[in-house]
Design a protein around this motif. Structure first.
Motif, PDB file in Angstrom:
ATOM      1  N   ASP A  46      67.440  14.260 -39.157  1.00 31.66           N
ATOM      2  CA  ASP A  46      66.467  15.309 -38.883  1.00 31.66           C
ATOM      3  C   ASP A  46      65.083  14.697 -38.730  1.00 31.66           C
ATOM      4  N   GLU A  47      64.220  15.453 -38.039  1.00 27.99           N
ATOM      5  CA  GLU A  47      62.810  15.090 -37.893  1.00 27.99           C
ATOM      6  C   GLU A  47      62.631  13.690 -37.301  1.00 27.99           C
ATOM      7  N   VAL A  48      63.434  13.386 -36.296  1.00 25.48           N
ATOM      8  CA  VAL A  48      63.346  12.093 -35.623  1.00 25.48           C
ATOM      9  C   VAL A  48      62.147  12.115 -34.671  1.00 25.48           C
ATOM     10  N   PRO A  49      61.256  11.125 -34.744  1.00 28.51           N
ATOM     11  CA  PRO A  49      60.153  11.075 -33.775  1.00 28.51           C
ATOM     12  C   PRO A  49      60.695  10.874 -32.364  1.00 28.51           C
ATOM     13  N   VAL A  50      60.322  11.764 -31.456  1.00 27.07           N
ATOM     14  CA  VAL A  50      60.835  11.715 -30.084  1.00 27.07           C
ATOM     15  C   VAL A  50      59.683  11.916 -29.105  1.00 27.07           C
ATOM     16  N   ARG A  51      59.611  11.049 -28.136  1.00 23.87           N
ATOM     17  CA  ARG A  51      58.703  11.211 -27.010  1.00 23.87           C
ATOM     18  C   ARG A  51      59.534  11.425 -25.759  1.00 23.87           C
ATOM     19  N   ILE A  52      59.291  12.505 -25.043  1.00 25.36           N
ATOM     20  CA  ILE A  52      59.925  12.730 -23.747  1.00 25.36           C
ATOM     21  C   ILE A  52      58.861  12.470 -22.697  1.00 25.36           C
ATOM     22  N   HIS A  53      59.000  11.328 -22.046  1.00 25.60           N
ATOM     23  CA  HIS A  53      57.948  10.820 -21.172  1.00 25.60           C
ATOM     24  C   HIS A  53      58.409  10.912 -19.722  1.00 25.60           C
ATOM     25  N   SER A  54      57.635  11.588 -18.894  1.00 27.44           N
ATOM     26  CA  SER A  54      57.963  11.686 -17.475  1.00 27.44           C
ATOM     27  C   SER A  54      57.336  10.520 -16.722  1.00 27.44           C
ATOM     28  N   GLU A  55      58.123   9.944 -15.843  1.00 25.05           N
ATOM     29  CA  GLU A  55      57.722   8.762 -15.086  1.00 25.05           C
ATOM     30  C   GLU A  55      56.343   8.928 -14.448  1.00 25.05           C
ATOM     31  N   CYS A  56      55.535   7.890 -14.581  1.00 23.62           N
ATOM     32  CA  CYS A  56      54.237   7.831 -13.898  1.00 23.62           C
ATOM     33  C   CYS A  56      54.047   6.403 -13.420  1.00 23.62           C
ATOM     34  N   PHE A  57      54.454   6.130 -12.195  1.00 23.35           N
ATOM     35  CA  PHE A  57      54.382   4.765 -11.669  1.00 23.35           C
ATOM     36  C   PHE A  57      52.958   4.226 -11.732  1.00 23.35           C
ATOM     37  N   THR A  58      51.998   5.040 -11.314  1.00 27.57           N
ATOM     38  CA  THR A  58      50.621   4.549 -11.253  1.00 27.57           C
ATOM     39  C   THR A  58      50.056   4.247 -12.639  1.00 27.57           C
ATOM     40  N   GLY A  59      50.377   5.094 -13.614  1.00 27.49           N
ATOM     41  CA  GLY A  59      49.852   4.896 -14.958  1.00 27.49           C
ATOM     42  C   GLY A  59      50.674   3.929 -15.790  1.00 27.49           C
ATOM     43  N   ASP A  60      52.006   4.099 -15.766  1.00 27.62           N
ATOM     44  CA  ASP A  60      52.881   3.291 -16.616  1.00 27.62           C
ATOM     45  C   ASP A  60      52.971   1.844 -16.146  1.00 27.62           C
ATOM     46  N   VAL A  61      53.012   1.645 -14.829  1.00 27.67           N
ATOM     47  CA  VAL A  61      53.229   0.300 -14.277  1.00 27.67           C
ATOM     48  C   VAL A  61      51.933  -0.358 -13.836  1.00 27.67           C
ATOM     49  N   LEU A  88      62.488   7.339 -27.301  1.00 33.90           N
ATOM     50  CA  LEU A  88      61.642   7.628 -26.160  1.00 33.90           C
ATOM     51  C   LEU A  88      62.561   7.867 -24.970  1.00 33.90           C
ATOM     52  N   ILE A  89      62.567   9.094 -24.466  1.00 35.79           N
ATOM     53  CA  ILE A  89      63.364   9.438 -23.288  1.00 35.79           C
ATOM     54  C   ILE A  89      62.450   9.352 -22.064  1.00 35.79           C
ATOM     55  N   TYR A  90      62.869   8.542 -21.093  1.00 30.93           N
ATOM     56  CA  TYR A  90      62.061   8.326 -19.891  1.00 30.93           C
ATOM     57  C   TYR A  90      62.740   9.056 -18.741  1.00 30.93           C
ATOM     58  N   LEU A  91      62.138  10.179 -18.342  1.00 25.53           N
ATOM     59  CA  LEU A  91      62.685  11.012 -17.283  1.00 25.53           C
ATOM     60  C   LEU A  91      62.048  10.662 -15.947  1.00 25.53           C
ATOM     61  N   ARG A  92      62.866  10.550 -14.915  1.00 23.27           N
ATOM     62  CA  ARG A  92      62.380  10.154 -13.598  1.00 23.27           C
ATOM     63  C   ARG A  92      61.932  11.389 -12.825  1.00 23.27           C
ATOM     64  N   GLN A  93      60.818  11.973 -13.284  1.00 22.90           N
ATOM     65  CA  GLN A  93      60.259  13.139 -12.588  1.00 22.90           C
ATOM     66  C   GLN A  93      58.759  12.917 -12.400  1.00 22.90           C
ATOM     67  N   GLU A  94      58.508  12.032 -11.454  1.00 16.41           N
ATOM     68  CA  GLU A  94      57.154  11.575 -11.126  1.00 16.41           C
ATOM     69  C   GLU A  94      56.242  12.746 -10.729  1.00 16.41           C
ATOM     70  N   GLY A  95      54.985  12.635 -11.115  1.00 17.02           N
ATOM     71  CA  GLY A  95      53.982  13.602 -10.669  1.00 17.02           C
ATOM     72  C   GLY A  95      54.262  15.021 -11.137  1.00 17.02           C
ATOM     73  N   ARG A  96      54.665  15.162 -12.398  1.00 17.63           N
ATOM     74  CA  ARG A  96      55.068  16.469 -12.945  1.00 17.63           C
ATOM     75  C   ARG A  96      56.166  17.109 -12.094  1.00 17.63           C
ATOM     76  N   GLY A  97      57.018  16.258 -11.526  1.00 13.14           N
ATOM     77  CA  GLY A  97      58.185  16.756 -10.823  1.00 13.14           C
ATOM     78  C   GLY A  97      58.056  16.851  -9.309  1.00 13.14           C
ATOM     79  N   ILE A  98      56.880  16.505  -8.744  1.00  9.84           N
ATOM     80  CA  ILE A  98      56.713  16.659  -7.284  1.00  9.84           C
ATOM     81  C   ILE A  98      56.984  15.365  -6.520  1.00  9.84           C
ATOM     82  N   GLY A  99      57.181  14.264  -7.227  1.00 12.04           N
ATOM     83  CA  GLY A  99      57.487  12.992  -6.568  1.00 12.04           C
ATOM     84  C   GLY A  99      56.240  12.166  -6.285  1.00 12.04           C
ATOM     85  N   LEU A 100      56.463  10.877  -6.059  1.00 12.55           N
ATOM     86  CA  LEU A 100      55.344   9.947  -5.903  1.00 12.55           C
ATOM     87  C   LEU A 100      54.515  10.235  -4.652  1.00 12.55           C
ATOM     88  N   LEU A 101      55.161  10.506  -3.519  1.00 14.11           N
ATOM     89  CA  LEU A 101      54.410  10.760  -2.281  1.00 14.11           C
ATOM     90  C   LEU A 101      53.448  11.929  -2.461  1.00 14.11           C
TER      91      LEU A 101
END
Length: 202
Positions: A46-61, A88-101
């Motif tokens: 219980d009470e496991v620290p969890v970060r659900i992080h959405s992909e951000c190529f420009t910021g993360d990389v 830490l769950i890394y979800l591939r939903q760049e740009g709040r889900g709208i994609g990199l372009l």
């Protein structure tokens, strides 16, 4: 069709924040490579620290200062390291889900004076199109019983709760405010209800 995931491979990844196990998941919803970065034993806890992080190529990389994503990613891993376990769950939903372009096009609109919300809308999208079904499935697969969610976003808490994730508490994750991200963070706080304290710019 009910969504499903499969844990295809697990491998050890040593980092500056200690050693993690990286889980690679396939899923029935999309063809993206969602992963979980797991420290320590989390099954049945219980009470496991969890970060659900959405992909951000420009910021993360690239280390872009237009957002707080890269800094949040690093800080979240540090918080998990301090706790001795977490996910830490890394979800591939760049740009709040709208994609990199579209995100890059939105950046240009922001440089013309629109905020992050209005730029997305002008491009024909919602302010935030992210979904958390896969994150919920990953937490279930890892047998995490309840989480302390590392976030400032109340919508993320609401969405996970609707998906059956037991969110016991929230861990704030606030990074430095500076001239390049102050407008972005103000928009998050004022228009997207993010729980942020806005200190003076550096």
């Amino acid at each position: 069709m009910k969504a499903s995931i499969e844990d295809k491979v697990q491998t050890r990844i040593p980092t500056k924040h200690g050693e993690f196990i990286l889980h690679y998941y396939s899923n029935s919803l999309d063809d993206k490579e969602h992963v979980a970065f797991v420290k320590g034993e989390v099954a049945g806890k219980d009470e496991v620290p969890v970060r659900i992080h959405s992909e951000c190529f420009t910021g993360d990389v690239l280390g872009s200062r237009r957002c707080d994503c890269g800094a949040q990613l690093d800080m979240a891993l540090g918080l998990i390291e301090q706790a001795g376990c977490g996910v830490l769950i890394y979800l591939r939903q760049e740009g709040r889900g709208i994609g990199l372009l579209k995100k890059l096009q939105a950046y240009n609109l922001q440089d013309q004076g629109l905020d992050t919300v209005d730029a997305n809308i002008k491009l024909g999208h919602l302010a935030d199109e992210r979904q958390y079904d896969i994150a919920a499935l990953i937490l279930s697969a890892l047998q995490v019983r309840s989480i302390n969610l590392i976030t400032n976003n109340p919508q993320k808490i609401d969405e996970l709760t609707k998906l059956g994730v037991k969110v016991h508490d929230r861990i704030a994750i606030e990074t430095r405010v500076h001239d390049d991200n102050v407008d972005y963070l103000k928009t998050k706080a004022e228009r997207m209800r993010h729980m942020l304290n806005m200190p003076d710019s550096e």
